[in-house]
Design an enzyme around this catalytic site. Structure first.
Site, short mmCIF file in Angstrom:
data_model
loop_
_atom_site.label_atom_id
_atom_site.label_comp_id
_atom_site.label_asym_id
_atom_site.label_seq_id
_atom_site.Cartn_x
_atom_site.Cartn_y
_atom_site.Cartn_z
N GLU A 57 -14.39 0.90 5.52
CA GLU A 57 -15.64 0.38 6.07
C GLU A 57 -16.73 1.45 6.03
O GLU A 57 -17.88 1.19 5.69
CB GLU A 57 -15.45 -0.06 7.54
CG GLU A 57 -14.41 -1.14 7.76
CD GLU A 57 -13.02 -0.59 8.02
OE1 GLU A 57 -12.60 0.37 7.33
OE2 GLU A 57 -12.34 -1.10 8.92
N LEU A 227 13.48 14.00 -11.20
CA LEU A 227 12.95 13.08 -10.18
C LEU A 227 11.44 13.23 -9.99
O LEU A 227 10.94 13.17 -8.86
CB LEU A 227 13.67 13.29 -8.83
CG LEU A 227 15.18 13.11 -8.87
CD1 LEU A 227 15.79 13.39 -7.50
CD2 LEU A 227 15.56 11.71 -9.32
#
Ligand SMILES: NC(=O)c1ccc[n+]([C@@H]2O[C@H](COP(=O)([O-])OP(=O)(O)OC[C@H]3O[C@@H](n4cnc5c(N)ncnc54)[C@H](OP(=O)(O)O)[C@@H]3O)[C@@H](O)[C@H]2O)c1
Length: 407
Positions: A57, A227
Site C-alpha cells: 500500500e 541443493l
C-alpha cells in the site's frame, strides 16, 4: 458508509499479479499487491518487494506521490495535485492493510492520512496482530471498505503465509523425480539424473521460490548434493538435512583420517570437508541428536569455500519418523522459515506423507525406465490437482485437501 460502488475484477487481478512479483523475497511475510484507481484508470501500483521493507500500500501511494508519468499527465490535464487525486481514488489491495507497528508503521493509518476514501480488500489477514483490526481502523476513520473480493483467487498467493500463521509451521512441498516405472534412483552405483534439462531448470526455478530445501541423511551420503539453484536466478534457499545417528559425522571423520587431515578446524583447511553440504556457500542447517550436539561443534567452526552460516540444531530423537518430520517443521518455524521443499529421498518423503505434514506434492516423471532401485514414495489416493508436459516428461501436482480446508 457503503455506496453503490461496484469493485472491478481487473484491478484486483492486477493487484494479484503485482503480489506475485515478491515471490521468494518476502517470506515469511505475505506477497501483497496493491493498485490505486482514479476514475477507472490505474494511477499507482505497488507490491511488497523484500521482507522488512515497505508494504504494498505504501509503495502504491508513493508511486502516485513521486509522481509517475500517468499522474503527471492527469495533474496537467485536471489542474489537480497528486494528493488531490488520492483523495478521490479507490485502493485495491490483495490483503487486509496492517494495523500494527511491526517493521514498518501501519498501512491502515497511512491510507487514512492520505485521505483515500475507498478500499477494496481480497483476503483478511489471519495474523492475530491484524485479523480484522485493519478493516476496523479504516471504517472507524470513515473509509468505505469492501471485503472478500475475489477471495478464493487471492488466497492462492497466500497459501504459504496462511499456513505459516494458522498452522504454525512452514508450507511444505514434497518434490521428487521418478522413472516411468516408478523408481527414484538405482540402489547402488553412481547417482543418476532421472529427468532431462527442462525439468532440472524447472526444479531450480522452484527452489528460488521457497525459503528452505531439505534432504535426508541417505541422500547427503549417496549423492553429495549442492541443493542450490544454479540454473535459475534468485535467492538461494536455506539447505537442511539431518544426522540423527551420526552417519554423516562418521563419514567425515573417516575421510579426514584416511586423508591424514586433522579434525581441528583451521584456516588452511577451508573447504576440505568431503560433503558439499558443509561448504558454506549457502546458509545451511543440520538437525542432530541433542545428546551428541557437542560432537558437531567443530563442523560449525570449520571454514568453508564461502562464509555463509552453518547452524547445528539439536532435536530429541525418536524412532517414529513422522514425529521427527514434525520436529523439523517446529525447528524451521523457529528459524522463520515460511516454506520448505523436501526433495528426498524416499524415506524422508514418506515420513512427511505418513504424518500428513505436507501441502503440495510435485512429481517429476521421466519417460525412461530404471528397471529397479529405490521405489518412489506412495502418494495418498487422490487425483492430481494439475498436470504439465515438458517434451516427453511430465509434472504432476497434488494438493493436500485436508490442509487446504484448514487454510
Ligand atoms: N529421484 C529423486 O528425486 C531423488 C531425490 C533424493 C534422493 N534420491 C535418491 O534416494 C536415495 C536415498 O534415499 P533414502 O530413502 O535412503 O534416503 P533419505 O530419505 O535421503 O534418507 C533417509 C535417512 O534419513 C534419516 N532420517 C532422518 N529423519 C528422517 C525421517 N523423518 N524420515 C526418514 N528418514 C529420516 C535416516 O537416517 P539416520 O538413521 O541416519 O537418521 C534415514 O535412514 C539415493 O539413492 C538418492 O539418489 C532420489
Amino acid at each position: 458508509m457503503q455506496t453503490s460502488f461496484q469493485p472491478q475484477e481487473t484491478f484486483m487481478r492486477r493487484a494479484f499479479e503485482l503480489a506475485a512479483l515478491g515471490r521468494g523475497y518476502v517470506s515469511p511475510n505475505p506477497m501483497v499487491g496493491c493498485v490505486i484507481v482514479y476514475q477507472d484508470r490505474i494511477i499507482g501500483e505497488g507490491f511488497h518487494h523484500q521482507y522488512g521493507e515497505a508494504h504494498a500500500e505504501v509503495n502504491a501511494i508513493n508511486s502516485v506521490l513521486t509522481p509517475n508519468a500517468t499522474v503527471a499527465v492527469l495533474c496537467r490535464q485536471t489542474g489537480l495535485k497528486p494528493e488531490d487525486l488520492l483523495r478521490q481514488s479507490t485502493l485495491y489491495v490483495s490483503l487486509e492493510p496492517c494495523a500494527h507497528y511491526g517493521k514498518t508503521p501501519p498501512c491502515a493509518k497511512k491510507i487514512i492520512e492520505t485521505g483515500i476514501p475507498r478500499v477494496v480488500v481480497s483476503c483478511g489477514d489471519p495474523n492475530p496482530e491484524v485479523n480484522g483490526k485493519g478493516i476496523q481502523m479504516l471504517r472507524e476513520a470513515g473509509v468505505e471498505v469492501h471485503e472478500h473480493f475475489l477471495e478464493q483467487e487471492g488466497m492462492e498467493t497466500f497459501r504459504r503465509f496462511f499456513t505459516h500463521v494458522t498452522k504454525n509451521r512452514p508450507y511444505v512441498i514434497l518434490k521428487w523425480a521418478q522413472s516411468s516405472d516408478g523408481y527414484l534412483s538405482r540402489s547402488q552405483g553412481k547417482p543418476c539424473l532421472i529427468t532431462g534439462k527442462s525439468l532440472q531448470v524447472l526444479n531450480h526455478a522452484y527452489r528460488v521460490e521457497e525459503d528452505a530445501i531439505m534432504v535426508g541423511t541417505g541422500t547427503i551420503l549417496a549423492d553429495n548434493p549442492r541443493l542450490n539453484a544454479r540454473m535459475f536466478r534468485g535467492k538461494q534457499p536455506l539447505r537442511v538435512s539431518t544426522d540423527l545417528h551420526g552417519k554423516i559425522l562418521k563419514y567425515i571423520h573417516t575421510y579426514l583420517t584416511e586423508n591424514g587431515l586433522p579434525d581441528k578446524p583451521s584456516p588452511e583447511l577451508a573447504g576440505k570437508l568431503p560433503l558439499r553440504f558443509f561448504d558454506r556457500t549457502q546458509r545451511t542447517l543440520l538437525f542432530v541428536d541433542g545428546t551428541r550436539f557437542d560432537e558437531y561443534r567443530f563442523l560449525a567452526d570449520w571454514p568453508g569455500l564461502g562464509n555463509e552460516s552453518l547452524k547445528i540444531v539439536p532435536v530429541k530423537v525418536t524412532t517414529a519418523w513422522p514425529e521427527m518430520a514434525a520436529a523439523y517443521l517446529r525447528g524451521l518455524q523457529k528459524e522463520r522459515i515460511g516454506s520448505l521443499i523436501v526433495e528426498g529421498g524416499a524415506a524422508l518423503l514418506q515420513s512427511f506423507i505418513v504424518g500428513d505434514h505436507w501441502d503440495e506434492i510435485r512429481v517429476f516423471i521421466s519417460d525412461k525406465d530404471l528397471g529397479g532401485g529405490y521405489a518412489a514414495p506412495r502418494i495418498p489416493p487422490s487425483k492430481p490437482y494439475s498436470f504439465a508436459q515438458y517434451g516427453s516428461e511430465w509434472v504432476h501436482v497434488y494438493r493436500n485437501k485436508a490442509s487446504d480446508r484448514l487454510i
